[in-house]
Motif scaffolding. Structure first.
Motif, PDB file in Angstrom:
ATOM      1  N   TYR A   1      28.430   2.315  44.935  1.00  0.00           N
ATOM      2  CA  TYR A   1      27.406   1.284  45.115  1.00  0.00           C
ATOM      3  C   TYR A   1      26.009   1.913  45.095  1.00  0.00           C
ATOM      4  O   TYR A   1      25.117   1.443  44.399  1.00  0.00           O
ATOM      5  CB  TYR A   1      27.638   0.530  46.429  1.00  0.00           C
ATOM      6  CG  TYR A   1      26.477  -0.350  46.783  1.00  0.00           C
ATOM      7  CD1 TYR A   1      26.314  -1.573  46.153  1.00  0.00           C
ATOM      8  CD2 TYR A   1      25.527   0.061  47.705  1.00  0.00           C
ATOM      9  CE1 TYR A   1      25.232  -2.378  46.439  1.00  0.00           C
ATOM     10  CE2 TYR A   1      24.443  -0.735  47.998  1.00  0.00           C
ATOM     11  CZ  TYR A   1      24.299  -1.943  47.359  1.00  0.00           C
ATOM     12  OH  TYR A   1      23.222  -2.730  47.640  1.00  0.00           O
ATOM     13  N   LYS A   2      25.833   2.983  45.868  1.00  0.00           N
ATOM     14  CA  LYS A   2      24.526   3.646  45.924  1.00  0.00           C
ATOM     15  C   LYS A   2      24.155   4.236  44.569  1.00  0.00           C
ATOM     16  O   LYS A   2      22.999   4.190  44.162  1.00  0.00           O
ATOM     17  CB  LYS A   2      24.517   4.737  46.988  1.00  0.00           C
ATOM     18  CG  LYS A   2      24.424   4.196  48.396  1.00  0.00           C
ATOM     19  CD  LYS A   2      24.388   5.324  49.404  1.00  0.00           C
ATOM     20  CE  LYS A   2      24.244   4.791  50.811  1.00  0.00           C
ATOM     21  NZ  LYS A   2      24.268   5.875  51.801  1.00  0.00           N
TER      22      LYS A   2
ATOM     23  N   ASN B   1      25.002   3.180  41.633  1.00  0.00           N
ATOM     24  CA  ASN B   1      24.642   2.114  40.700  1.00  0.00           C
ATOM     25  C   ASN B   1      23.355   1.392  41.081  1.00  0.00           C
ATOM     26  O   ASN B   1      22.742   0.734  40.256  1.00  0.00           O
ATOM     27  CB  ASN B   1      25.777   1.096  40.578  1.00  0.00           C
ATOM     28  CG  ASN B   1      26.982   1.683  39.885  1.00  0.00           C
ATOM     29  OD1 ASN B   1      26.879   2.661  39.170  1.00  0.00           O
ATOM     30  ND2 ASN B   1      28.138   1.088  40.118  1.00  0.00           N
ATOM     31  N   ASN B   2      22.959   1.492  42.337  1.00  0.00           N
ATOM     32  CA  ASN B   2      21.775   0.763  42.809  1.00  0.00           C
ATOM     33  C   ASN B   2      20.715   1.706  43.370  1.00  0.00           C
ATOM     34  O   ASN B   2      20.042   1.368  44.331  1.00  0.00           O
ATOM     35  CB  ASN B   2      22.180  -0.261  43.872  1.00  0.00           C
ATOM     36  CG  ASN B   2      23.068  -1.337  43.297  1.00  0.00           C
ATOM     37  OD1 ASN B   2      22.761  -1.913  42.271  1.00  0.00           O
ATOM     38  ND2 ASN B   2      24.186  -1.593  43.946  1.00  0.00           N
TER      39      ASN B   2
ATOM     40  N   ARG C   1      17.115   0.301  43.659  1.00  0.00           N
ATOM     41  CA  ARG C   1      16.933  -1.022  44.260  1.00  0.00           C
ATOM     42  C   ARG C   1      17.022  -0.976  45.776  1.00  0.00           C
ATOM     43  O   ARG C   1      17.670  -1.793  46.394  1.00  0.00           O
ATOM     44  CB  ARG C   1      18.006  -1.970  43.734  1.00  0.00           C
ATOM     45  CG  ARG C   1      17.863  -2.279  42.274  1.00  0.00           C
ATOM     46  CD  ARG C   1      18.903  -3.238  41.787  1.00  0.00           C
ATOM     47  NE  ARG C   1      19.364  -4.132  42.848  1.00  0.00           N
ATOM     48  CZ  ARG C   1      20.492  -4.773  42.813  1.00  0.00           C
ATOM     49  NH1 ARG C   1      21.293  -4.635  41.803  1.00  0.00           N
ATOM     50  NH2 ARG C   1      20.853  -5.575  43.794  1.00  0.00           N
ATOM     51  N   GLU C   2      16.351  -0.048  46.422  1.00  0.00           N
ATOM     52  CA  GLU C   2      16.400   0.033  47.881  1.00  0.00           C
ATOM     53  C   GLU C   2      15.573  -1.081  48.494  1.00  0.00           C
ATOM     54  O   GLU C   2      14.503  -1.432  47.996  1.00  0.00           O
ATOM     55  CB  GLU C   2      15.896   1.392  48.352  1.00  0.00           C
ATOM     56  CG  GLU C   2      16.878   2.492  48.021  1.00  0.00           C
ATOM     57  CD  GLU C   2      16.600   3.763  48.777  1.00  0.00           C
ATOM     58  OE1 GLU C   2      15.995   3.691  49.863  1.00  0.00           O
ATOM     59  OE2 GLU C   2      16.983   4.808  48.276  1.00  0.00           O
TER      60      GLU C   2
ATOM     61  N   ASP D   1      21.981  -6.740  49.548  1.00  0.00           N
ATOM     62  CA  ASP D   1      23.125  -5.830  49.504  1.00  0.00           C
ATOM     63  C   ASP D   1      23.300  -5.023  50.784  1.00  0.00           C
ATOM     64  O   ASP D   1      24.414  -4.870  51.273  1.00  0.00           O
ATOM     65  CB  ASP D   1      23.008  -4.887  48.300  1.00  0.00           C
ATOM     66  CG  ASP D   1      23.250  -5.629  46.993  1.00  0.00           C
ATOM     67  OD1 ASP D   1      23.902  -6.683  47.016  1.00  0.00           O
ATOM     68  OD2 ASP D   1      22.790  -5.134  45.958  1.00  0.00           O
TER      69      ASP D   1
END
Length: 186
Positions: free
Chosen positions: A88-89, A91-92, A95-96, A136
């Motif tokens: 998840y981290k 891939n994102n 986007r924090e 998320d």
């Protein structure tokens, strides 16, 4: 004796020797729960399936490091959660979501437990669907806390946040969920 007739501890011992039918039986016993755990974090069916399978491979190759075969299920679940959060981290990364500076007071306004099963089941499904719409970091924190049953210290370690941030994050996530549920029913 066939693998389906053995208990988990016996199957794990067979898995340590490389018995593939024992590995398949362990997989069949745990794959649904591990898939659901991963899916709640990554929100992608294909990715959750890949993570689950990778986690099983990791577990089978590292079985010798498992000290107590009685905790295999919890150990496997921890591998799945760690892999899911890692993916998840990854891939994102860009986007924090920063934490707000406000603290929210949480109040429980429930009037008791509903006895009508269908109504309760519908409400539970509505809550799960609404959780999918949360930011998320809120969704992951609530999933770990309310669905997977992890306490604050474990969530801090998994999400790599301080205890105060964890409590604030979960509090805000609950408040956000509550607000979205109220607007959905209004």
């Amino acid at each position: 004796m066939t693998p389906t007739q053995l208990n988990t501890e016996q199957l794990i011992e067979l898995c340590k020797t490389g018995n593939q039918s024992a590995q398949l039986e362990i997989y069949n016993r745990y794959y649904k729960a591990m898939y659901n755990t991963s899916y709640r974090i990554v929100k992608n069916s294909f990715e959750a399936e890949d993570i689950m399978q990778d986690s099983f491979l990791t577990a089978f190759t590292k079985l010798e490091s498992l000290k107590d075969v009685k905790i295999f299920g919890a150990w496997l679940k921890r591998i799945v959660i760690n892999n899911s959060i890692y993916h998840y981290k990854k891939n994102n990364k860009n986007r924090e979501v920063p934490l707000d500076d406000l603290l929210y007071k949480i109040e429980d306004n429930s009037n008791g437990i509903e006895s009508d099963y269908e109504f309760t089941n519908l409400k539970a499904q509505q809550v799960l669907n609404t959780m999918k719409t949360l930011k998320d970091n809120y969704r992951i924190a609530l999933t770990l806390n309310l669905i997977e049953g992890y306490d604050y210290e474990e969530i801090c370690e998994i999400m790599n946040v301080s205890n105060a941030n964890c409590r604030t994050l979960i509090s805000r996530a609950k408040e956000s969920l509550r607000q979205k549920l109220q607007t959905a029913t209004a």
